[in-house]
Design a protein around this motif. Structure first.
Motif, mmCIF file in Angstrom:
data_model
loop_
_atom_site.group_PDB
_atom_site.id
_atom_site.type_symbol
_atom_site.label_atom_id
_atom_site.label_comp_id
_atom_site.label_asym_id
_atom_site.label_seq_id
_atom_site.Cartn_x
_atom_site.Cartn_y
_atom_site.Cartn_z
ATOM 1 N N ALA A 214 0.835 -1.201 0.000
ATOM 2 C CA ALA A 214 0.000 0.000 0.000
ATOM 3 C C ALA A 214 0.873 1.257 0.000
ATOM 4 C CB ALA A 214 -0.939 -0.007 1.204
ATOM 5 N N ALA A 215 1.926 1.246 0.813
ATOM 6 C CA ALA A 215 2.837 2.396 0.878
ATOM 7 C C ALA A 215 3.564 2.596 -0.447
ATOM 8 C CB ALA A 215 3.839 2.216 2.010
ATOM 9 N N THR A 216 3.891 1.495 -1.126
ATOM 10 C CA THR A 216 4.561 1.591 -2.422
ATOM 11 C C THR A 216 3.645 2.236 -3.457
ATOM 12 O OG1 THR A 216 5.903 -0.378 -1.975
ATOM 13 C CG2 THR A 216 5.667 0.296 -4.277
ATOM 14 N N LEU A 217 2.394 1.785 -3.510
ATOM 15 C CA LEU A 217 1.439 2.361 -4.458
ATOM 16 C C LEU A 217 1.277 3.854 -4.217
ATOM 17 C CD1 LEU A 217 -1.212 -0.495 -4.459
ATOM 18 C CD2 LEU A 217 0.085 0.278 -6.447
ATOM 19 N N TYR A 218 1.201 4.240 -2.946
ATOM 20 C CA TYR A 218 1.070 5.654 -2.609
ATOM 21 C C TYR A 218 2.315 6.431 -3.035
ATOM 22 C CZ TYR A 218 0.583 9.933 0.099
ATOM 23 O OH TYR A 218 0.515 11.248 0.472
ATOM 24 N N THR A 219 3.489 5.891 -2.740
ATOM 25 C CA THR A 219 4.746 6.587 -3.043
ATOM 26 C C THR A 219 4.975 6.707 -4.537
ATOM 27 O OG1 THR A 219 5.676 5.732 -0.963
ATOM 28 C CG2 THR A 219 7.223 6.617 -2.570
ATOM 29 N N LEU A 220 4.636 5.670 -5.297
ATOM 30 C CA LEU A 220 4.764 5.749 -6.757
ATOM 31 C C LEU A 220 3.822 6.806 -7.323
ATOM 32 C CD1 LEU A 220 5.018 1.960 -7.724
ATOM 33 C CD2 LEU A 220 6.848 3.664 -7.801
ATOM 34 N N MET A 221 2.632 6.884 -6.752
ATOM 35 C CA MET A 221 1.685 7.904 -7.189
ATOM 36 C C MET A 221 2.245 9.299 -6.932
ATOM 37 S SD MET A 221 -0.735 10.142 -5.699
ATOM 38 C CE MET A 221 -1.114 9.380 -4.138
ATOM 39 N N ALA A 232 0.517 10.225 -15.279
ATOM 40 C CA ALA A 232 0.436 8.778 -15.077
ATOM 41 C C ALA A 232 0.120 8.401 -13.633
ATOM 42 C CB ALA A 232 1.745 8.114 -15.502
ATOM 43 N N TRP A 233 0.126 9.380 -12.727
ATOM 44 C CA TRP A 233 -0.116 9.054 -11.321
ATOM 45 C C TRP A 233 -1.492 8.429 -11.103
ATOM 46 C CZ3 TRP A 233 -4.312 11.295 -8.993
ATOM 47 C CH2 TRP A 233 -4.833 12.461 -9.576
ATOM 48 N N ARG A 234 -2.463 8.798 -11.934
ATOM 49 C CA ARG A 234 -3.817 8.295 -11.712
ATOM 50 C C ARG A 234 -3.919 6.800 -11.974
ATOM 51 N NH1 ARG A 234 -8.290 11.220 -10.676
ATOM 52 N NH2 ARG A 234 -7.368 13.192 -11.352
ATOM 53 N N SER A 235 -3.051 6.272 -12.828
ATOM 54 C CA SER A 235 -3.089 4.832 -13.101
ATOM 55 C C SER A 235 -2.769 4.028 -11.853
ATOM 56 C CB SER A 235 -2.113 4.476 -14.231
ATOM 57 O OG SER A 235 -0.780 4.767 -13.857
ATOM 58 N N HIS A 236 -1.933 4.577 -10.974
ATOM 59 C CA HIS A 236 -1.629 3.881 -9.723
ATOM 60 C C HIS A 236 -2.869 3.840 -8.830
ATOM 61 C CE1 HIS A 236 2.557 3.383 -10.611
ATOM 62 N NE2 HIS A 236 2.737 4.679 -10.787
ATOM 63 N N PHE A 237 -3.614 4.941 -8.805
ATOM 64 C CA PHE A 237 -4.847 4.952 -8.026
ATOM 65 C C PHE A 237 -5.866 3.969 -8.597
ATOM 66 C CE2 PHE A 237 -4.596 9.169 -5.612
ATOM 67 C CZ PHE A 237 -4.531 8.497 -4.404
ATOM 68 N N ASN A 238 -5.914 3.857 -9.907
ATOM 69 C CA ASN A 238 -6.836 2.909 -10.516
ATOM 70 C C ASN A 238 -6.515 1.485 -10.078
ATOM 71 O OD1 ASN A 238 -8.093 5.000 -11.851
ATOM 72 N ND2 ASN A 238 -6.909 4.757 -13.728
#
Length: 509
Positions: A214-221, A232-238
């Motif tokens: 979860a922390a990785t997904l947030y940090t990549l975003m 491209a940040w929105r693709s991580h949220f998707n």
């Protein structure tokens, strides 16, 4: 650790030896003492020699105290170039070699990586939260989760942190094209490594790896939207929605503080970022499952500087606006709007139990103890969000022109100016941006420009993009006002439509 575990196995020091160790720390002396088998002072994390003392303490100015605008009392006439200096320059390269081999070996990382990681903890982490304190999870939860083991999930977070940090350094070095490109190359390397490790983890995610994933997904975003300014940040949220649904039954965010802190960051960021989405999105697992699951704690929203009630209202406003856009107007919309107006009204700011409008508040604030300063700033930021939510309601559902929200715009910008004077730039982006889109008076726009000038020196690309979008909104409003023979404060402009036309997808964090 607690006192007992911290000093377990250490001999008891008499007063004379204790004072000598402290004196040696002050002098930067690296000698063999304390125990025959040890060369570490119990009060050090690193071994500091005389030859490296200057480069560590003087050259590496990554403490955000450099952003505190010591002479910012001169606002609104300050010159940003005179107030800021980039924390990383070519002369700072020797700092990486000042990290001792012991800490490098401990983390099994290169000295360059150690420097980048240090930049994350000392520069980026304080900017990720409005009021920096011991509860800042980017100083504790995220780094410790990244270094807790060698699993693919922890490795993914570790590389994501390095990517975010390296992108930030590149932005700070943008005037030095060679160094900037080098740092961007390093950032992309770690970004790719994080994605590879994350892919391994997501295929067989265990509940024990939830925090790191979860922390990785947030940090990549954050790396995409905040550090790179990419859409491209929105693709991580998707992808987060699908990730969260895997844990509907286990609900790890209810079982540990670390899980809750990381989960609430995801939920907060999603709800705030969706306010800038021009396409109807509706409810998602992040809203249905995660937001409802993490919002019950009293301090929900502290990492973004907003209260739970206000964040829920912002989420509801967005959902209702999307329904209205699709022609689905709720029967109880009128009563809901009335309830929102009452909840967000200035009278309810008194719930904060702090006099935010005291005479000469900045001078008074400086004379208060640090704890009381933090309490005041916390409350001031809560009011910022509450007032901005009121503007958001008027512009999103009520479709009121800037003239109808001018007093709220002025309130947000004045509170933001006070906050920046006292803190130096870590203010949340959403409330100031929402107010800025409705700013039509010269004095209000000047306060926005001051905020943008300060934000441009933080190494965050989304601040620069926000400035371009805000100025474009102002230009188009002025042009339409001239064409229609109206005052600018009578012209309604949908900033999301302008954003979409410009090919921008602004991360409002």
């Amino acid at each position: 650790m607690d006192f007992e575990h911290t000093w377990r196995g250490r001999p008891i020091l008499n007063e004379e030896r204790l004072q000598r160790l402290i004196d040696e720390m002050d002098d930067g002396i690296d000698t063999t003492f304390y125990e025959p088998s040890s060369s570490s002072n119990p009060f050090t994390a690193f071994s500091i020699s005389q030859s490296t003392k200057t480069s560590v303490s003087d050259s590496l100015s990554t403490d955000t105290s450099s952003l505190r605008l010591r002479s910012v009392e001169s606002l609104p006439s300050f010159s940003p170039s005179e107030r800021f200096s980039s924390p990383f320059s070519e002369s700072c390269n020797p700092v990486a070699s000042s990290l001792t081999p012991s800490i490098t070996n401990l983390l099994s990382i290169s000295r360059d990586e150690a420097m980048i990681f240090h930049h994350y903890v000392t520069w980026i982490a304080p900017l990720m939260i409005p009021v920096d304190s011991a509860e800042n999870p980017w100083k504790s939860v995220y780094p410790s989760t990244a270094l807790q083991d060698s699993s693919p999930a922890s490795q993914a977070l570790y590389h994501a942190i390095l990517a975010q940090s390296a992108f930030n350094i590149a932005n700070l070095q943008k005037d030095n094209h060679g160094s900037c490109r080098q740092r961007e190359s390093v950032a992309l390397k770690h970004y790719g490594a994080s994605l590879r490790e994350l892919s391994k983890s997501l295929n067989v995610t265990k509940e024990t790896e939830y925090d790191a994933c979860a922390a990785t997904l947030y940090t990549l975003m954050i790396s995409e939207g905040n550090a790179r300014g990419s859409v491209a940040w929105r693709s991580h949220f998707n992808g987060v929605g699908g990730f969260v649904t895997q844990f509907v039954q286990q609900k790890p965010w209810t079982r540990s503080t670390h899980s809750w802190v990381i989960s609430q960051s995801l939920a907060l960021s999603f709800e705030i970022s969706q306010t800038g989405n021009a396409k109807p999105y509706g409810r998602s697992p992040i809203t249905e499952v995660l937001l409802d699951g993490v919002a019950s704690r009293q301090n929900f929203g502290y990492t973004i500087g907003a209260s739970c009630d206000v964040l829920r209202i912002i989420s509801s406003i967005r959902l209702f606006a999307e329904k209205i856009a699709l022609g689905d107007i709720p029967d109880n919309l009128g009563s809901l709007i009335q309830a929102y107006l009452i909840e967000l009204s200035p009278q309810n700011h008194t719930k904060l139990n702090v006099d935010l409008d005291m005479p000469d508040r900045e001078s008074v604030l400086k004379s208060l103890p640090e704890k009381q300063q933090h309490e005041f700033l916390d409350c001031l930021h809560l009011r910022l969000f509450r007032t901005a939510a009121l503007i958001y309601l008027h512009q999103t559902i009520l479709k009121v022109p800037p003239r109808g929200v001018r007093k709220y715009v002025k309130s947000v910008l004045e509170d933001a100016t006070t906050f920046i004077r006292m803190r130096g730039g870590s203010i949340s982006m959403w409330p100031v941006f929402i107010a800025a889109t409705e700013a039509t008076k010269e004095e209000d726009q000047l306060m926005v420009e001051q905020w943008l000038a300060i934000s441009s020196h933080l190494g965050m690309q989304n601040r620069l993009i926000a400035g371009k979008l805000i100025r474009q909104i102002w230009r188009e409003r002025s042009q339409e006002a001239i064409t229609s023979c109206l005052d600018p404060d009578q012209v309604i402009k949908d900033w999301k439509t302008i954003q979409q036309r410009l090919g921008i997808d602004l991360l409002l964090l």
